[in-house]
Design a protein around this motif. Structure first.
Motif, PDB file in Angstrom:
ATOM      1  N   LEU A   1      -4.714   2.060  -2.040  1.00  0.00           N
ATOM      2  CA  LEU A   1      -4.909   0.737  -1.437  1.00  0.00           C
ATOM      3  C   LEU A   1      -5.213  -0.297  -2.504  1.00  0.00           C
ATOM      4  CD1 LEU A   1      -7.093   1.786   1.638  1.00  0.00           C
ATOM      5  CD2 LEU A   1      -4.608   1.556   1.509  1.00  0.00           C
TER       6      LEU A   1
ATOM      7  N   TYR B   1       2.383  11.588   2.937  1.00  0.00           N
ATOM      8  CA  TYR B   1       2.121  12.404   4.117  1.00  0.00           C
ATOM      9  C   TYR B   1       2.736  13.778   3.910  1.00  0.00           C
ATOM     10  CZ  TYR B   1       0.388   8.530   6.933  1.00  0.00           C
ATOM     11  OH  TYR B   1      -0.370   7.494   7.431  1.00  0.00           O
TER      12      TYR B   1
ATOM     13  N   TYR C   1      -5.319  -1.757   7.852  1.00  0.00           N
ATOM     14  CA  TYR C   1      -4.212  -1.476   6.949  1.00  0.00           C
ATOM     15  C   TYR C   1      -4.358  -0.162   6.209  1.00  0.00           C
ATOM     16  CZ  TYR C   1      -7.706  -2.946   3.591  1.00  0.00           C
ATOM     17  OH  TYR C   1      -8.851  -3.052   2.855  1.00  0.00           O
ATOM     18  N   ALA C   2      -5.511   0.487   6.376  1.00  0.00           N
ATOM     19  CA  ALA C   2      -5.871   1.570   5.462  1.00  0.00           C
ATOM     20  C   ALA C   2      -5.201   2.897   5.758  1.00  0.00           C
ATOM     21  CB  ALA C   2      -7.385   1.755   5.454  1.00  0.00           C
TER      22      ALA C   2
ATOM     23  N   PHE D   1       1.390   5.603   0.399  1.00  0.00           N
ATOM     24  CA  PHE D   1       0.868   6.782   1.090  1.00  0.00           C
ATOM     25  C   PHE D   1       1.751   7.993   0.801  1.00  0.00           C
ATOM     26  CE2 PHE D   1      -1.844   4.253   3.927  1.00  0.00           C
ATOM     27  CZ  PHE D   1      -1.202   3.025   3.916  1.00  0.00           C
TER      28      PHE D   1
ATOM     29  N   TYR E   1       0.874  -1.169   0.000  1.00  0.00           N
ATOM     30  CA  TYR E   1       0.000   0.000   0.000  1.00  0.00           C
ATOM     31  C   TYR E   1       0.912   1.220   0.000  1.00  0.00           C
ATOM     32  CZ  TYR E   1      -3.446  -3.399   1.733  1.00  0.00           C
ATOM     33  OH  TYR E   1      -4.262  -4.487   1.899  1.00  0.00           O
TER      34      TYR E   1
ATOM     35  N   LYS F   1      -3.705   8.151  -0.305  1.00  0.00           N
ATOM     36  CA  LYS F   1      -3.229   6.773  -0.202  1.00  0.00           C
ATOM     37  C   LYS F   1      -3.762   5.956  -1.369  1.00  0.00           C
ATOM     38  CE  LYS F   1      -7.056   5.765   2.930  1.00  0.00           C
ATOM     39  NZ  LYS F   1      -7.440   5.540   4.355  1.00  0.00           N
TER      40      LYS F   1
END
Lengths: 116, 112
Positions: free
Chosen positions: A51, A36, B98-99, A34, A32, A49
């Motif tokens: 997923l 920030y 997990y998100a 991301f 996954y 994000k």
């Protein structure tokens, strides 16, 4: 194990110009992804994000990132930046395996400076 | 929106002293983490915690470090005998799955 490379440590741009902050990752398993953001003297805020599903993900403030599996990249883009976007941006990954306790692995960050 | 709360925001301590950094994770989250960021460097994982025990720890997390969830709401990081190189911003984070992870605003630890 995973690793994240953010190729640009600093990116200066003028207001209203487009910007791309690059992120590449390495992993032996699916991940996954991301982004920030850290504004000066503040904590880490989740920007967006990936997923699953559509490889293009968007944030509420105009940023977008596209997951490219073949190039193992997750570059962050914005078509027109504002002074208020000045911050440090961190790309991070976590393994899809291992359940909820998996750690995030961060890149070294890119300092975006938007000049008037 | 739920937040992760960290206290204090800034702590100055003398080398060799013990410090405890405190965090209140989001109430329905099950997974808790500590990360640190030495000035100008990347964010590094220290430890993850689930079901009242450590799930994973990094090589940074040596015997000088410990974590605890003393009650149903707090999550603490203790450094037993601080060193100059422990000076950093320490972030607590929590997640429900997990998100994504929600980070606190950090505690800046300065060891003098």
């Amino acid at each position: 194990a995973q690793s994240v490379t953010q190729l640009d440590s600093q990116v200066p741009v003028f207001e209203e110009a487009p910007v791309e902050l690059r992120c590449n990752y390495s992993s032996s398993v699916s991940v996954y992804l991301f982004w920030y953001v850290q504004y000066p003297n503040q904590g880490l805020q989740l920007l967006l994000k990936y997923l699953s599903g559509s490889t293009l993900v968007e944030s509420i403030n105009g940023f977008e990132a596209e997951f490219n599996k073949s190039q193992t990249s997750f570059h962050l883009r914005k078509p027109s930046v504002h002074i208020s976007d000045t911050a440090e941006y961190f790309c991070a990954v976590r393994s899809m395996q291992g359940g909820g306790s998996e750690k995030l692995v961060f890149g070294k960050g890119t300092k975006l400076t938007v000049n008037p | 929106e739920p937040e992760v709360t960290q206290t204090p925001s800034h702590q100055v301590t003398q080398m060799g002293q013990e410090v405890i950094l405190r965090c209140v994770p989001i109430s329905n989250h099950l997974y808790f983490y500590w990360y640190r960021q030495i000035l100008g460097q990347k964010v590094e994982f220290l430890v993850s915690f689930y079901n009242n025990e450590i799930s994973e720890k990094s090589e940074i997390f040596d015997d000088q470090f410990s974590v605890e969830r003393p009650d149903g709401s707090n999550f603490t990081l203790k450094i037993r005998s601080t060193k100059l190189e422990d000076s950093a911003m320490y972030f607590c984070a929590s997640s429900g799955d997990y998100a994504g992870y929600t980070f606190g605003s950090g505690t800046r630890l300065t060891v003098v």
